[in-house]
Design a protein around this motif. Sequence first.
Motif, PDB file in Angstrom:
ATOM      1  N   THR A 189       0.836  -1.200   0.000  1.00  0.00           N
ATOM      2  CA  THR A 189       0.000   0.000   0.000  1.00  0.00           C
ATOM      3  C   THR A 189       0.869   1.248   0.000  1.00  0.00           C
ATOM      4  O   THR A 189       1.878   1.306   0.706  1.00  0.00           O
ATOM      5  CB  THR A 189      -0.923   0.009   1.241  1.00  0.00           C
ATOM      6  OG1 THR A 189      -1.713  -1.186   1.227  1.00  0.00           O
ATOM      7  CG2 THR A 189      -1.843   1.211   1.266  1.00  0.00           C
ATOM      8  N   ARG A 190       0.457   2.228  -0.765  1.00  0.00           N
ATOM      9  CA  ARG A 190       1.147   3.526  -0.788  1.00  0.00           C
ATOM     10  C   ARG A 190       0.173   4.577  -0.266  1.00  0.00           C
ATOM     11  O   ARG A 190      -0.985   4.619  -0.672  1.00  0.00           O
ATOM     12  CB  ARG A 190       1.592   3.863  -2.209  1.00  0.00           C
ATOM     13  CG  ARG A 190       2.223   5.248  -2.331  1.00  0.00           C
ATOM     14  CD  ARG A 190       2.812   5.456  -3.690  1.00  0.00           C
ATOM     15  NE  ARG A 190       4.114   4.795  -3.695  1.00  0.00           N
ATOM     16  CZ  ARG A 190       4.925   4.766  -4.732  1.00  0.00           C
ATOM     17  NH1 ARG A 190       4.587   5.343  -5.860  1.00  0.00           N
ATOM     18  NH2 ARG A 190       6.097   4.157  -4.644  1.00  0.00           N
ATOM     19  N   ILE A 191       0.672   5.424   0.622  1.00  0.00           N
ATOM     20  CA  ILE A 191      -0.170   6.480   1.195  1.00  0.00           C
ATOM     21  C   ILE A 191       0.536   7.827   1.143  1.00  0.00           C
ATOM     22  O   ILE A 191       1.764   7.906   1.137  1.00  0.00           O
ATOM     23  CB  ILE A 191      -0.552   6.172   2.661  1.00  0.00           C
ATOM     24  CG1 ILE A 191       0.685   6.022   3.527  1.00  0.00           C
ATOM     25  CG2 ILE A 191      -1.453   4.965   2.774  1.00  0.00           C
ATOM     26  CD1 ILE A 191       0.429   6.158   4.991  1.00  0.00           C
ATOM     27  N   LEU A 192      -0.259   8.868   1.102  1.00  0.00           N
ATOM     28  CA  LEU A 192       0.206  10.239   1.317  1.00  0.00           C
ATOM     29  C   LEU A 192      -0.267  10.631   2.702  1.00  0.00           C
ATOM     30  O   LEU A 192      -1.410  10.356   3.069  1.00  0.00           O
ATOM     31  CB  LEU A 192      -0.424  11.200   0.311  1.00  0.00           C
ATOM     32  CG  LEU A 192       0.153  11.308  -1.076  1.00  0.00           C
ATOM     33  CD1 LEU A 192      -0.715  12.244  -1.921  1.00  0.00           C
ATOM     34  CD2 LEU A 192       1.572  11.819  -1.039  1.00  0.00           C
ATOM     35  N   SER A 193       0.596  11.279   3.470  1.00  0.00           N
ATOM     36  CA  SER A 193       0.222  11.712   4.820  1.00  0.00           C
ATOM     37  C   SER A 193       0.454  13.200   4.974  1.00  0.00           C
ATOM     38  O   SER A 193       1.453  13.747   4.493  1.00  0.00           O
ATOM     39  CB  SER A 193       1.055  10.962   5.870  1.00  0.00           C
ATOM     40  OG  SER A 193       0.816   9.584   5.791  1.00  0.00           O
ATOM     41  N   LEU A 194      -0.479  13.840   5.662  1.00  0.00           N
ATOM     42  CA  LEU A 194      -0.374  15.264   5.970  1.00  0.00           C
ATOM     43  C   LEU A 194      -0.463  15.425   7.477  1.00  0.00           C
ATOM     44  O   LEU A 194      -1.447  15.006   8.094  1.00  0.00           O
ATOM     45  CB  LEU A 194      -1.506  16.053   5.295  1.00  0.00           C
ATOM     46  CG  LEU A 194      -1.614  17.538   5.639  1.00  0.00           C
ATOM     47  CD1 LEU A 194      -0.350  18.290   5.211  1.00  0.00           C
ATOM     48  CD2 LEU A 194      -2.855  18.136   4.987  1.00  0.00           C
ATOM     49  N   ARG A 195       0.545  16.020   8.049  1.00  0.00           N
ATOM     50  CA  ARG A 195       0.571  16.271   9.492  1.00  0.00           C
ATOM     51  C   ARG A 195      -0.174  17.572   9.790  1.00  0.00           C
ATOM     52  O   ARG A 195      -0.019  18.569   9.075  1.00  0.00           O
ATOM     53  CB  ARG A 195       2.015  16.360   9.964  1.00  0.00           C
ATOM     54  CG  ARG A 195       2.158  16.434  11.431  1.00  0.00           C
ATOM     55  CD  ARG A 195       3.595  16.361  11.846  1.00  0.00           C
ATOM     56  NE  ARG A 195       3.640  16.358  13.284  1.00  0.00           N
ATOM     57  CZ  ARG A 195       4.751  16.317  13.974  1.00  0.00           C
ATOM     58  NH1 ARG A 195       5.908  16.239  13.349  1.00  0.00           N
ATOM     59  NH2 ARG A 195       4.712  16.332  15.274  1.00  0.00           N
TER      60      ARG A 195
END
Length: 162
Positions: free
Chosen positions: A105-111
């Motif tokens: 799985t590939r994800i983009l994360s925003l803090r």
Amino acid sequence: MANASKQEFLRNSPLAAELTADQCAVLAELLTLRDLADGEVLVEEGASDDHVHVVVSGALAVAKRMEQGATWVNLNVLSQGDLAGELAFMDGRPHYAALRASGPTRILSLRREKLESLLNREPLIVYRVMRAILRVVHGILHRMALQASELTNYIYKQHGRY
């Protein structure tokens, strides 16, 4: 990962629903791209996390263990374009379930802190991103209300549908 690729992934996510290309470029600089192996836990149940995640590819299971060391039970499986962790992102409360990769799985994360850093410089981006997150939350709550109604109808055999 090149910022252009993050922009492309972002454009295909709910977070960018109201963003212009220039606004996407600004937001993409704040995102982290991460690849998860099958079974890798992104966020443990009960952990506090200040990120909202977008599934770029693969699947992310919202999962619980019924007992320590027991097999996982998937409550929901999120796929490409879905958001994960949006409630904890907004209020900082612990996750009620783990977020776990179901296959590569590939994800983009925003803090949250990184989004907040735009408040003075790019408040419209912050507003539009938060509005997009709230739309997703609203959709989830609407589906839950419909499911509760269907379950009530089933239990009480109302409306002649069962």
